[in-house]
Write a protein that holds these residues in place. Structure first.
Motif, mmCIF file in Angstrom:
data_model
loop_
_atom_site.group_PDB
_atom_site.id
_atom_site.type_symbol
_atom_site.label_atom_id
_atom_site.label_comp_id
_atom_site.label_asym_id
_atom_site.label_seq_id
_atom_site.Cartn_x
_atom_site.Cartn_y
_atom_site.Cartn_z
ATOM 1 N N LEU A 1 21.900 -13.576 20.615
ATOM 2 C CA LEU A 1 21.805 -12.201 20.131
ATOM 3 C C LEU A 1 21.085 -11.387 21.191
ATOM 4 C CD1 LEU A 1 21.924 -9.890 18.083
ATOM 5 C CD2 LEU A 1 19.892 -10.855 16.975
ATOM 6 N N SER A 2 21.714 -10.301 21.647
ATOM 7 C CA SER A 2 21.119 -9.484 22.704
ATOM 8 C C SER A 2 21.269 -8.005 22.377
ATOM 9 C CB SER A 2 21.778 -9.788 24.056
ATOM 10 O OG SER A 2 23.169 -9.499 24.008
ATOM 11 N N ALA A 3 20.481 -7.189 23.054
ATOM 12 C CA ALA A 3 20.522 -5.743 22.866
ATOM 13 C C ALA A 3 20.566 -5.054 24.221
ATOM 14 C CB ALA A 3 19.300 -5.269 22.077
ATOM 15 N N GLU A 4 21.318 -3.966 24.286
ATOM 16 C CA GLU A 4 21.437 -3.194 25.527
ATOM 17 C C GLU A 4 21.478 -1.714 25.180
ATOM 18 O OE1 GLU A 4 24.538 -2.650 29.314
ATOM 19 O OE2 GLU A 4 24.857 -4.202 27.797
ATOM 20 N N LEU A 5 20.753 -0.917 25.963
ATOM 21 C CA LEU A 5 20.722 0.525 25.741
ATOM 22 C C LEU A 5 21.317 1.223 26.952
ATOM 23 C CD1 LEU A 5 19.713 2.648 23.669
ATOM 24 C CD2 LEU A 5 17.622 2.834 25.041
ATOM 25 N N SER A 6 22.397 1.973 26.712
ATOM 26 C CA SER A 6 23.042 2.739 27.766
ATOM 27 C C SER A 6 23.018 4.206 27.364
ATOM 28 C CB SER A 6 24.489 2.270 27.966
ATOM 29 O OG SER A 6 25.129 3.037 28.970
ATOM 30 N N GLY A 7 22.168 4.981 28.025
ATOM 31 C CA GLY A 7 21.965 6.361 27.572
ATOM 32 C C GLY A 7 21.274 6.329 26.228
ATOM 33 N N ASP A 8 21.898 6.942 25.228
ATOM 34 C CA ASP A 8 21.354 6.924 23.870
ATOM 35 C C ASP A 8 22.079 5.928 22.971
ATOM 36 O OD1 ASP A 8 19.494 8.855 24.465
ATOM 37 O OD2 ASP A 8 20.738 10.530 23.776
ATOM 38 N N VAL A 9 22.976 5.129 23.528
ATOM 39 C CA VAL A 9 23.795 4.216 22.730
ATOM 40 C C VAL A 9 23.224 2.802 22.783
ATOM 41 C CG1 VAL A 9 26.080 3.223 22.382
ATOM 42 C CG2 VAL A 9 25.857 5.608 23.107
ATOM 43 N N LEU A 10 22.892 2.280 21.614
ATOM 44 C CA LEU A 10 22.386 0.912 21.497
ATOM 45 C C LEU A 10 23.545 -0.020 21.169
ATOM 46 C CD1 LEU A 10 20.028 -1.163 21.209
ATOM 47 C CD2 LEU A 10 19.955 -0.542 18.782
ATOM 48 N N THR A 11 23.638 -1.126 21.906
ATOM 49 C CA THR A 11 24.674 -2.125 21.654
ATOM 50 C C THR A 11 24.021 -3.457 21.318
ATOM 51 O OG1 THR A 11 26.207 -1.061 23.212
ATOM 52 C CG2 THR A 11 26.670 -3.346 22.595
ATOM 53 N N MET A 12 24.301 -3.944 20.113
ATOM 54 C CA MET A 12 23.857 -5.271 19.694
ATOM 55 C C MET A 12 25.040 -6.220 19.808
ATOM 56 S SD MET A 12 20.635 -5.487 18.554
ATOM 57 C CE MET A 12 19.308 -4.490 17.851
ATOM 58 N N THR A 13 24.823 -7.371 20.441
ATOM 59 C CA THR A 13 25.919 -8.323 20.659
ATOM 60 C C THR A 13 25.524 -9.708 20.173
ATOM 61 O OG1 THR A 13 26.614 -7.100 22.629
ATOM 62 C CG2 THR A 13 27.490 -9.315 22.344
ATOM 63 N N CYS A 14 26.373 -10.279 19.293
ATOM 64 C CA CYS A 14 26.198 -11.653 18.823
ATOM 65 C C CYS A 14 27.313 -12.511 19.399
ATOM 66 C CB CYS A 14 26.263 -11.728 17.292
ATOM 67 S SG CYS A 14 24.838 -11.027 16.459
ATOM 68 N N ARG A 15 26.966 -13.713 19.821
ATOM 69 C CA ARG A 15 27.966 -14.633 20.371
ATOM 70 C C ARG A 15 27.830 -15.994 19.699
ATOM 71 N NH1 ARG A 15 30.309 -12.854 25.148
ATOM 72 N NH2 ARG A 15 29.402 -10.917 25.979
ATOM 73 N N TRP A 16 28.936 -16.433 19.080
ATOM 74 C CA TRP A 16 29.017 -17.763 18.497
ATOM 75 C C TRP A 16 30.030 -18.581 19.285
ATOM 76 C CZ3 TRP A 16 28.947 -13.376 15.385
ATOM 77 C CH2 TRP A 16 27.894 -13.278 14.472
ATOM 78 N N GLU A 17 29.676 -19.784 19.673
ATOM 79 C CA GLU A 17 30.623 -20.629 20.388
ATOM 80 C C GLU A 17 31.642 -21.191 19.413
ATOM 81 O OE1 GLU A 17 30.717 -24.552 23.324
ATOM 82 O OE2 GLU A 17 28.804 -23.633 22.740
ATOM 83 N N LEU A 18 32.905 -21.162 19.808
ATOM 84 C CA LEU A 18 33.993 -21.668 18.984
ATOM 85 C C LEU A 18 34.429 -23.045 19.469
ATOM 86 C CD1 LEU A 18 36.149 -18.422 18.890
ATOM 87 C CD2 LEU A 18 34.679 -19.267 17.062
ATOM 88 N N THR A 19 34.930 -23.836 18.544
ATOM 89 C CA THR A 19 35.499 -25.114 18.955
ATOM 90 C C THR A 19 36.824 -24.857 19.645
ATOM 91 O OG1 THR A 19 36.570 -25.325 16.801
ATOM 92 C CG2 THR A 19 34.435 -26.378 17.076
#
Length: 315
Positions: free
Chosen positions: A281-299
């Protein structure tokens, strides 16, 4: 015969010299370690006499020193985080309790009108609910982070799980004038994870978004390589200049007055669950836009190969 004797004596002399130098070097290494263990020096082990086995020994000792140093730094960081968490929790518990006691004292007055009593009771109820939410979140986080907490992974379909969470929050999106912009793949994304944990992560991220933004919110799910990737984007001008790594700390809130409805534990719970699932789970701020990203590994082979996407507005 004399030549052999001379050679033998020379070899023995060299071996004795080598042995003496190694013994001296071992005493020197022992002195350095003693100084380090007693806290009189933080210097790593160094050699004045280089020999293969001694060099290997010194290298392993220095690796151990590095691990001890890292462990000490981690312990100090954990202790500081715990102290801060306790301080924040004490503040967050004391604030509603103080308010509750104050309004109870006001209710004890005999000259209150029915309207005033109703208003005071409403405040007490609101403060009690906040206190209950705080204690529930703190208990949940402590359970999740315990070594005994176990997930129950099973085969899940990510798109229906995400849709269920979004629909469960439909009324809150509407009340807060939020329009989710949904982006799903037409094919199924199938993986192996704890469904309740996945739902809790998505719910916490969306509830955090509901608390802090208005207008359009992008919610996208896709396959990237062998991962299921959830991306949530929303305007977050209030985070300008913020260290985003703090967002996942216990009790952290962007509102430093701590006057909002959030407990500051939702994102920390989400991060802990993602780590338990082996995800990120990570967060990134570009300008005023917040992006939350979740990554689950798939089989391998757990998801269809199509890449077409459906775009829609939910509201």
């Amino acid at each position: 015969m004399l030549y052999i004797t001379i050679v033998a004596v020379a070899v023995i002399a060299l071996l004795v010299v080598r042995l003496l130098r190694m013994r001296r070097e071992l005493r020197r290494v022992t002195t350095q370690l003693k100084s380090y263990n007693e806290g009189r020096s933080g210097k790593k082990t160094d050699l004045s006499y280089y020999e293969k086995d001694l060099e290997s020994l010194a290298a392993e000792i220095n690796r151990l020193i590095d691990r001890v140093t890292e462990s000490g730094a981690l312990q100090r960081r954990t202790e500081n985080e715990l102290k801060q968490a306790i301080a924040n929790m004490s503040h967050d518990i004391r604030t509603p309790l103080t308010s509750i006691f104050g309004y109870i004292q006001l209710l004890e007055a005999e000259d209150l009108s029915p309207e005033e009593k109703h208003a005071y009771l409403s405040v007490i109820k609101h403060r009690s609910q906040r206190l209950q939410a705080l204690l529930n979140d703190f208990f949940e986080l402590s359970v999740i982070e315990s070594t005994d907490y176990e997930l129950k992974p099973a085969r899940i379909r990510f798109v229906p799980v995400l849709q269920d969470v979004i629909m469960s929050l439909y009324d809150q999106f509407t009340d807060c004038s939020i329009t989710p912009l949904l982006e799903f793949p037409e094919e199924e994304i199938i993986g192996f994870a704890d469904e309740s944990a996945v739902k809790r992560v998505i719910e916490n991220l969306l509830l955090n978004t509901i608390k802090h933004t208005r207008g359009e919110v992008g919610i996208g799910l896709k396959r990237q390589n062998n991962e299921a990737v959830l991306v949530i984007r929303n305007d977050a001008p209030h985070l300008a200049g913020t260290d985003l790594s703090l967002l996942f700390d216990r009790f952290y809130t962007a509102d430093q007055t701590r006057s909002g409805k959030g407990t500051g534990l939702g994102l920390s719970i989400a991060r802990s669950l993602m780590e338990k699932m082996g995800g990120r789970l990570s967060a990134e701020l570009s300008g005023d836009v917040l992006t939350m990203t979740c990554r689950w590994e798939l089989t391998t082979g757990g998801i269809s190969q199509g890449t077409s996407v459906t775009r829609e507005k939910m509201l």
